[in-house]
Design an enzyme around this catalytic site. Structure first.
Site, short mmCIF file in Angstrom:
data_model
loop_
_atom_site.label_atom_id
_atom_site.label_comp_id
_atom_site.label_asym_id
_atom_site.label_seq_id
_atom_site.Cartn_x
_atom_site.Cartn_y
_atom_site.Cartn_z
N ASP A 1 -0.88 6.47 -7.64
CA ASP A 1 -1.25 5.51 -6.61
C ASP A 1 -1.30 4.10 -7.19
O ASP A 1 -2.21 3.76 -7.94
CB ASP A 1 -2.60 5.87 -6.00
CG ASP A 1 -2.88 5.10 -4.74
OD1 ASP A 1 -2.33 3.99 -4.59
OD2 ASP A 1 -3.65 5.59 -3.90
N ASP B 1 0.82 -1.20 0.00
CA ASP B 1 0.00 0.00 0.00
C ASP B 1 0.86 1.26 0.00
O ASP B 1 1.52 1.57 0.99
CB ASP B 1 -0.91 -0.01 1.23
CG ASP B 1 -1.89 1.15 1.23
OD1 ASP B 1 -2.05 1.80 0.18
OD2 ASP B 1 -2.50 1.40 2.29
#
Length: 513
Positions: A327, A122
């Site tokens: 991202d 992440d």
């Protein structure tokens, strides 16, 4: 530049019916260490772990699932060239499991004696944590048919190299909650999903690496991470059941710790292959011929934020400046109104195929086009972003091709968002993206993630030389591994429904208390 000039992936075979592993070969490459990460619905995963009701990778259900998952992101807060090469040791295999809620994850090996842990990757959070000395942890993953994979639980007492991080450590952000400076440093991370949190104490232990050369010298990299004693919310249902690997910009993240200890340069790269597999490489500072743009580091919670200055779709170019977050944990690309409108309307005006009328419940994308049954390929206008500093960022995979009941359709895989734009995985496919935290730049270079500098386009692609039409790319649907038969639209099983609900969850960090 060759990313891994002589790497290959060794398939070890099924350890049990639920899991398989890929071991990294020793190979020549950059001053970095790395491991592979994989897309949960990629062909490799489906081939190894065929789950009941798993959506076909190119079906409309697949893209609805991925888009729904991405929408939950909106709540998230938002070394040297001659360095010796370092990689994960044999045993730090990447494992791709159908039931795991995160789309990208990898195996890491920690402690003495070492244990493996299957952690979610992440870039939107910072802390690396593992389930630790807990009584209510997820201890196994189950597959359809009854087989299961036992998961390890970390214990500081079981590792001779483990030490607790005291409250007077610079990494302890809540020293004011300690009884004394020598007390164990507590942490609690709350996430934005239904009372989900991880609570425990910070510890330091060995993350096992080896030099990536003929000597294969063991390198015990001491990293700080969370001993997660209490997990709540969806952690009990299978999302990141065996830990989370934060890749953010804060001092507590693993990339920051490795850089501070002089183990790897303060930079890493993520490569996204066309098959859903990829690599993450710590210490990779990219190459002199990569394209770059500055990172916009904004406090108090920095992200990998860049500035786009121009958008080109076919022959239509618009000067439009906006910020966007790169991202890796977001499947598709989300753009605020002005950027979304410029790209989508320009694309639509140049599209040669008939617009496919769809609903939100059928497909998550607004601009989709029907393919004629007798067409083997189609052309679409090329999409290109210009970044701050002038570097060009061609988008090689702006589309998805989806078989519907009546025809195949292709869609422009972008969606509108109200707050900040997000450059998702689909716009990164075909690139090795370098997050250089030392120079505060984001770099990119075409890569297939395995053999180096081959073209990022595995699909046939040609720029139109006709003066009558703007530049376009050629797309061959047969090259996308679309099944020859339409997907089964029957009702999915209860087990599959649970799996989907987990895949929709995206961790959104609020605070470290």
């Amino acid at each position: 530049m060759v990313w891994y000039s002589s790497c290959r992936i060794l398939f070890l075979g099924l350890l049990i019916l639920l899991a398989s592993s890929w071991v990294l070969d020793r190979c020549e490459g950059f001053g970095e260490f790395g491991f592979e990460f994989h897309h949960r619905f990629s062909d490799q995963v489906v081939g190894v772990l065929p789950g009941d009701g798993l959506p076909n990778r190119d079906s409309s259900k697949y893209y609805r699932v991925m888009a729904h998952r991405d929408r939950l992101i909106r709540g998230r807060r938002l070394a040297n060239e001659d360095q010796s090469l370092v990689t994960f040791s044999d045993g730090n295999e990447t494992v791709r499991v159908d039931a795991l809620g995160f789309l990208h994850y990898a195996n890491v090996t920690v402690g003495t004696p070492s244990d493996w842990f299957m952690v979610a990757l992440d870039t939107g959070s910072d802390l690396f944590w593992l389930p630790c000395d807990c009584t209510n942890c997820v201890r196994e993953l189950k597959a359809p048919g009854g087989s299961s994979l036992d998961l390890n639980i970390y214990s500081p007492n079981a590792s001779s190299t483990s030490t607790k991080v005291p409250c007077n450590s610079t990494l302890c952000t809540r020293g004011d909650r300690c009884a004394s400076p020598e007390s164990d440093c507590p942490y609690q991370i709350r996430y934005l999903s239904n009372g989900t949190s991880s609570t425990g104490v910070l510890v330091e232990d060995v993350l096992h690496l080896v030099s990536n050369d003929k000597s294969s010298k063991a390198i015990p990299a001491r990293v700080t991470f969370g001993c997660g004693q209490v997990q709540t919310g969806v952690f009990h249902d299978g999302a990141a059941p065996n830990g989370l690997f934060g890749l953010g910009l804060e001092d507590i993240s693993v990339p920051s710790v490795l850089a501070k200890e002089g183990i790897a340069a303060n930079s890493f790269s993520m490569c996204f292959g066309n098959d859903g597999a990829g690599r993450i490489s710590f210490g990779d500072k990219g190459s002199v011929d990569q394209r770059e743009t500055p990172l916009n580091i904004r406090q108090p919670h920095p992200t990998y934020n860049i500035t786009v200055t121009k958008i080109s779709v076919g022959g239509n170019t618009g000067d439009l400046e906006f910020d966007a977050v790169f991202d890796s944990g977001t499947s598709f690309t989300y753009l605020t109104d002005a950027a979304y409108t410029l790209i989508s309307e320009s694309f639509n005006s140049l599209a040669l195929d008939k617009r496919y009328q769809t609903t939100d419940s059928e497909l998550p994308f607004e601009y989709c086009y029907a393919l004629s049954p007798n067409k083997d390929s189609f052309q679409y206008p090329a999409v290109n972003l210009t970044m701050k500093g002038g570097s060009s960022y061609p988008v090689y995979h702006p589309l998805v091709v989806i078989p519907m009941k009546d025809t195949d359709v292709y869609c422009l895989a972008i969606m509108k968002i109200e707050d900040i734009s997000i450059i998702g995985q689909n716009f990164m496919t075909g690139y090795r993206v370098v997050f250089d935290r030392e120079k505060l730049i984001l770099g990119w270079k075409e890569s297939d993630c395995y053999t180096g500098e081959t073209s990022a386009r595995t699909l046939p692609s040609n720029r139109s030389s006709s003066s009558a039409r703007p530049p376009a790319s050629s797309f061959d649907p047969e090259a996308t591994n679309i099944p020859s038969q339409r997907p089964n639209t029957s009702t999915t099983s209860a087990a599959y429904s649970l799996s989907i609900s987990l895949s929709l969850f995206f961790f959104s960090i609020l605070a470290i208390l």
